[in-house]
Design a protein around this motif. Sequence first.
Motif, mmCIF file in Angstrom:
data_model
loop_
_atom_site.group_PDB
_atom_site.id
_atom_site.type_symbol
_atom_site.label_atom_id
_atom_site.label_comp_id
_atom_site.label_asym_id
_atom_site.label_seq_id
_atom_site.Cartn_x
_atom_site.Cartn_y
_atom_site.Cartn_z
ATOM 1 N N GLN A 169 57.726 92.501 -116.845
ATOM 2 C CA GLN A 169 57.357 92.430 -114.942
ATOM 3 C C GLN A 169 56.918 91.946 -114.488
ATOM 4 O OE1 GLN A 169 57.591 97.126 -115.739
ATOM 5 N NE2 GLN A 169 59.860 96.773 -115.610
ATOM 6 N N LEU A 170 55.606 91.951 -114.934
ATOM 7 C CA LEU A 170 54.423 91.039 -114.212
ATOM 8 C C LEU A 170 54.874 89.692 -114.103
ATOM 9 C CD1 LEU A 170 51.541 92.955 -115.580
ATOM 10 C CD2 LEU A 170 52.230 93.146 -113.412
ATOM 11 N N GLN A 171 55.446 88.999 -115.155
ATOM 12 C CA GLN A 171 55.555 87.987 -115.113
ATOM 13 C C GLN A 171 56.540 86.671 -114.081
ATOM 14 O OE1 GLN A 171 56.042 86.330 -119.192
ATOM 15 N NE2 GLN A 171 55.511 84.660 -118.474
ATOM 16 N N ARG A 172 57.623 88.117 -114.122
ATOM 17 C CA ARG A 172 59.060 88.472 -113.024
ATOM 18 C C ARG A 172 58.081 88.156 -111.093
ATOM 19 N NH1 ARG A 172 64.074 91.849 -114.287
ATOM 20 N NH2 ARG A 172 63.483 91.780 -116.793
ATOM 21 N N ALA A 173 57.102 88.972 -111.164
ATOM 22 C CA ALA A 173 56.245 88.915 -110.029
ATOM 23 C C ALA A 173 55.274 87.580 -110.004
ATOM 24 C CB ALA A 173 55.972 90.206 -109.960
ATOM 25 N N VAL A 229 51.406 87.449 -113.335
ATOM 26 C CA VAL A 229 50.869 87.063 -115.063
ATOM 27 C C VAL A 229 51.558 86.322 -115.543
ATOM 28 C CG1 VAL A 229 51.325 87.361 -117.484
ATOM 29 C CG2 VAL A 229 50.156 89.216 -115.748
ATOM 30 N N GLN A 230 51.209 84.572 -116.102
ATOM 31 C CA GLN A 230 51.516 83.267 -115.875
ATOM 32 C C GLN A 230 50.816 83.481 -117.759
ATOM 33 O OE1 GLN A 230 49.810 80.726 -114.047
ATOM 34 N NE2 GLN A 230 51.193 81.254 -111.728
ATOM 35 N N MET A 231 52.446 82.907 -118.276
ATOM 36 C CA MET A 231 52.251 82.122 -119.687
ATOM 37 C C MET A 231 51.338 80.925 -119.670
ATOM 38 S SD MET A 231 54.820 81.236 -122.388
ATOM 39 C CE MET A 231 55.948 82.531 -122.146
ATOM 40 N N VAL A 232 50.235 80.928 -120.030
ATOM 41 C CA VAL A 232 49.347 79.419 -121.152
ATOM 42 C C VAL A 232 49.324 78.419 -121.783
ATOM 43 C CG1 VAL A 232 47.438 80.174 -118.745
ATOM 44 C CG2 VAL A 232 47.912 80.595 -121.332
ATOM 45 N N GLU A 233 50.154 79.825 -122.300
ATOM 46 C CA GLU A 233 50.384 78.786 -124.000
ATOM 47 C C GLU A 233 51.514 79.535 -124.780
ATOM 48 O OE1 GLU A 233 48.659 78.120 -128.485
ATOM 49 O OE2 GLU A 233 47.264 78.215 -126.784
ATOM 50 N N VAL A 284 50.004 83.369 -125.144
ATOM 51 C CA VAL A 284 49.422 83.472 -124.400
ATOM 52 C C VAL A 284 49.215 84.250 -123.102
ATOM 53 C CG1 VAL A 284 46.307 82.728 -124.089
ATOM 54 C CG2 VAL A 284 47.292 82.431 -126.474
ATOM 55 N N TYR A 285 48.513 84.265 -122.369
ATOM 56 C CA TYR A 285 49.133 84.740 -120.801
ATOM 57 C C TYR A 285 48.001 84.842 -120.479
ATOM 58 C CZ TYR A 285 53.190 86.716 -123.064
ATOM 59 O OH TYR A 285 54.448 86.666 -123.759
ATOM 60 N N ARG A 286 47.651 84.254 -118.682
ATOM 61 C CA ARG A 286 46.297 84.727 -117.574
ATOM 62 C C ARG A 286 47.058 86.022 -117.186
ATOM 63 N NH1 ARG A 286 45.281 82.170 -113.335
ATOM 64 N NH2 ARG A 286 47.411 80.759 -112.495
ATOM 65 N N LEU A 287 46.307 86.328 -116.383
ATOM 66 C CA LEU A 287 46.086 87.043 -114.924
ATOM 67 C C LEU A 287 45.837 86.563 -114.155
ATOM 68 C CD1 LEU A 287 47.541 89.795 -113.774
ATOM 69 C CD2 LEU A 287 44.290 90.690 -113.964
ATOM 70 N N ALA A 288 47.034 86.152 -112.600
ATOM 71 C CA ALA A 288 46.981 85.303 -112.242
ATOM 72 C C ALA A 288 46.757 86.058 -110.927
ATOM 73 C CB ALA A 288 48.440 84.531 -112.280
ATOM 74 N N ARG A 289 47.046 87.505 -110.666
ATOM 75 C CA ARG A 289 47.073 87.829 -109.823
ATOM 76 C C ARG A 289 46.021 89.384 -109.953
ATOM 77 N NH1 ARG A 289 52.473 87.672 -106.843
ATOM 78 N NH2 ARG A 289 52.204 85.217 -105.385
ATOM 79 N N ASN A 290 44.799 89.539 -109.834
ATOM 80 C CA ASN A 290 44.180 90.816 -110.018
ATOM 81 C C ASN A 290 44.003 90.954 -108.399
ATOM 82 O OD1 ASN A 290 42.406 92.405 -110.712
ATOM 83 N ND2 ASN A 290 40.514 91.568 -110.764
#
Length: 210
Positions: free
Chosen positions: A133-137, A140-144, A155-161
């Motif tokens: 759900q956070l990826q859709r918004a 969160v972005q997948m980095v690997e 592997v993911y990273r939090l793009a919007r904190n």
Amino acid sequence: MMALTTKGSPRVRATVSRPLWAALRSATAPRSIADLLAECPGTYDTVHTALKRWQDRGAVVRQPGKPLRFRIVDGADHLPPDGRSDTAKTNIRERSARQRIWAAMRVLKTFDAPTLRMTANATERAVATYIDQLQRARYVQMVERGFRQTGRVSVYRLARNTGPKCPMTSRPEGKLVLVDNNNGRRIDISPGAVSLRRKDQEVNADGGVG
């Protein structure tokens, strides 16, 4: 002096919580229980119980690995979340898997699902659903990308904190909407709405694109 062994009693909470919370707030790195016992009253059990209680409320995050190490999430209150203040009541209401997962994401910043499950003490399904759900918004972005055949995990990273409150979902008029209570944003993450966005389009506050 008699040892503090009645780990759930109000007296023990009052004696242990404030110095323990102060030690965590002043720490510049995650602290082990042994580190905290050197600065605070109590026993291993009373300190561990307090840390686990705060972890469940999304105020403290456990770091991966051993020994057990803990740190306070960014923006935590100056008092431990044990009383009946407005802050404590809010923490209790937000005592959910998503709050713990969101708090863990904010601390870890880059993570995979197994690490997130362990850190947030959450189920595989809860972590997978929230990441999706956070990826859709685009929070969160997948980095690997992982590969099941080799056992490598994504592997993911939090793009919007955006703040300490975990974004939640609602379903108005059949849509799936991510609601961010940190800034008031509402983003339509229904499959149809997400599929129409280009990768270079920014999601607007109303769920549209610009």
